[in-house]
Scaffold this motif. Structure first.
Motif, PDB file in Angstrom:
ATOM      1  N   SER A  56       0.832  -1.200   0.000  1.00 46.75           N
ATOM      2  CA  SER A  56       0.000   0.000   0.000  1.00 46.75           C
ATOM      3  C   SER A  56       0.869   1.253   0.000  1.00 46.75           C
ATOM      4  O   SER A  56       0.593   2.209  -0.737  1.00 46.75           O
ATOM      5  CB  SER A  56      -0.905  -0.005   1.225  1.00 46.75           C
ATOM      6  N   LYS A  57       1.927   1.253   0.805  1.00 47.87           N
ATOM      7  CA  LYS A  57       2.815   2.417   0.858  1.00 47.87           C
ATOM      8  C   LYS A  57       3.562   2.608  -0.454  1.00 47.87           C
ATOM      9  O   LYS A  57       3.772   3.739  -0.900  1.00 47.87           O
ATOM     10  CB  LYS A  57       3.781   2.291   2.027  1.00 47.87           C
ATOM     11  N   ILE A  58       3.949   1.512  -1.091  1.00 51.34           N
ATOM     12  CA  ILE A  58       4.623   1.602  -2.393  1.00 51.34           C
ATOM     13  C   ILE A  58       3.663   2.167  -3.432  1.00 51.34           C
ATOM     14  O   ILE A  58       4.036   3.032  -4.236  1.00 51.34           O
ATOM     15  CB  ILE A  58       5.176   0.227  -2.814  1.00 51.34           C
ATOM     16  N   THR A  59       2.423   1.717  -3.417  1.00 51.02           N
ATOM     17  CA  THR A  59       1.413   2.238  -4.344  1.00 51.02           C
ATOM     18  C   THR A  59       1.181   3.725  -4.115  1.00 51.02           C
ATOM     19  O   THR A  59       1.123   4.508  -5.064  1.00 51.02           O
ATOM     20  CB  THR A  59       0.089   1.464  -4.190  1.00 51.02           C
ATOM     21  N   ASP A  60       1.073   4.140  -2.849  1.00 51.73           N
ATOM     22  CA  ASP A  60       0.881   5.554  -2.526  1.00 51.73           C
ATOM     23  C   ASP A  60       2.073   6.387  -2.997  1.00 51.73           C
ATOM     24  O   ASP A  60       1.901   7.493  -3.522  1.00 51.73           O
ATOM     25  CB  ASP A  60       0.680   5.752  -1.024  1.00 51.73           C
ATOM     26  N   LEU A  61       3.284   5.859  -2.816  1.00 50.76           N
ATOM     27  CA  LEU A  61       4.482   6.567  -3.257  1.00 50.76           C
ATOM     28  C   LEU A  61       4.510   6.705  -4.770  1.00 50.76           C
ATOM     29  O   LEU A  61       4.823   7.777  -5.301  1.00 50.76           O
ATOM     30  CB  LEU A  61       5.738   5.833  -2.772  1.00 50.76           C
ATOM     31  N   ASP A  62       4.146   5.643  -5.482  1.00 52.39           N
ATOM     32  CA  ASP A  62       4.093   5.699  -6.948  1.00 52.39           C
ATOM     33  C   ASP A  62       3.087   6.749  -7.415  1.00 52.39           C
ATOM     34  O   ASP A  62       3.346   7.492  -8.362  1.00 52.39           O
ATOM     35  CB  ASP A  62       3.748   4.337  -7.540  1.00 52.39           C
ATOM     36  N   ARG A  63       1.940   6.822  -6.757  1.00 52.98           N
ATOM     37  CA  ARG A  63       0.933   7.829  -7.116  1.00 52.98           C
ATOM     38  C   ARG A  63       1.459   9.238  -6.862  1.00 52.98           C
ATOM     39  O   ARG A  63       1.227  10.149  -7.656  1.00 52.98           O
ATOM     40  CB  ARG A  63      -0.347   7.603  -6.323  1.00 52.98           C
ATOM     41  N   ALA A  64       2.154   9.422  -5.737  1.00 57.82           N
ATOM     42  CA  ALA A  64       2.707  10.746  -5.420  1.00 57.82           C
ATOM     43  C   ALA A  64       3.768  11.145  -6.438  1.00 57.82           C
ATOM     44  O   ALA A  64       3.829  12.304  -6.853  1.00 57.82           O
ATOM     45  CB  ALA A  64       3.298  10.734  -4.009  1.00 57.82           C
ATOM     46  N   ILE A  65       4.580  10.203  -6.859  1.00 61.07           N
ATOM     47  CA  ILE A  65       5.611  10.485  -7.855  1.00 61.07           C
ATOM     48  C   ILE A  65       4.963  10.871  -9.178  1.00 61.07           C
ATOM     49  O   ILE A  65       5.413  11.799  -9.858  1.00 61.07           O
ATOM     50  CB  ILE A  65       6.558   9.277  -8.022  1.00 61.07           C
ATOM     51  N   ASP A  66       3.879  10.189  -9.554  1.00 58.54           N
ATOM     52  CA  ASP A  66       3.174  10.507 -10.795  1.00 58.54           C
ATOM     53  C   ASP A  66       2.567  11.909 -10.765  1.00 58.54           C
ATOM     54  O   ASP A  66       2.443  12.556 -11.802  1.00 58.54           O
ATOM     55  CB  ASP A  66       2.073   9.478 -11.072  1.00 58.54           C
TER      56      ASP A  66
END
Length: 88
Positions: A56-66
């Motif tokens: 979940s944290k990796i997904t959230d980080l990927d979204r923030a980077i996008d």
């Protein structure tokens, strides 16, 4: 080689806290091994919670980077803003 750091805190007894740093792939391998050996274990459930939280944290980080604006996008957006001729 797995490195494990330990820390002891004195409350009323000695408490040993082990905080291993594992990759997501290592956690998934541990989860798979636990599932194959002890399907009803509490440790399996805890590892599963850690894996879900990490994903979940990796997904959230990927979204923030996008959502981040790149330097090239800023330069392109300001391309027509320079009227003085000295726009570094």
């Amino acid at each position: 080689m797995l490195e494990i750091e330990t820390k002891t805190e004195v409350i009323t007894k000695n408490v040993h806290v082990i905080k291993p740093e594992l990759t997501l792939e290592e956690l998934k391998a541990i989860q798979t091994a636990l599932y194959e050996t002890d399907k009803e274990g509490n440790l399996l459930n805890k590892i599963g919670d850690v894996v879900r939280d990490a994903q979940s944290k990796i997904t959230d980080l990927d979204r923030a980077i996008d959502r981040n604006v790149t330097q090239d996008q800023v330069i392109a957006a300001q391309g027509g803003a320079c009227t003085t001729g000295n726009c570094d």
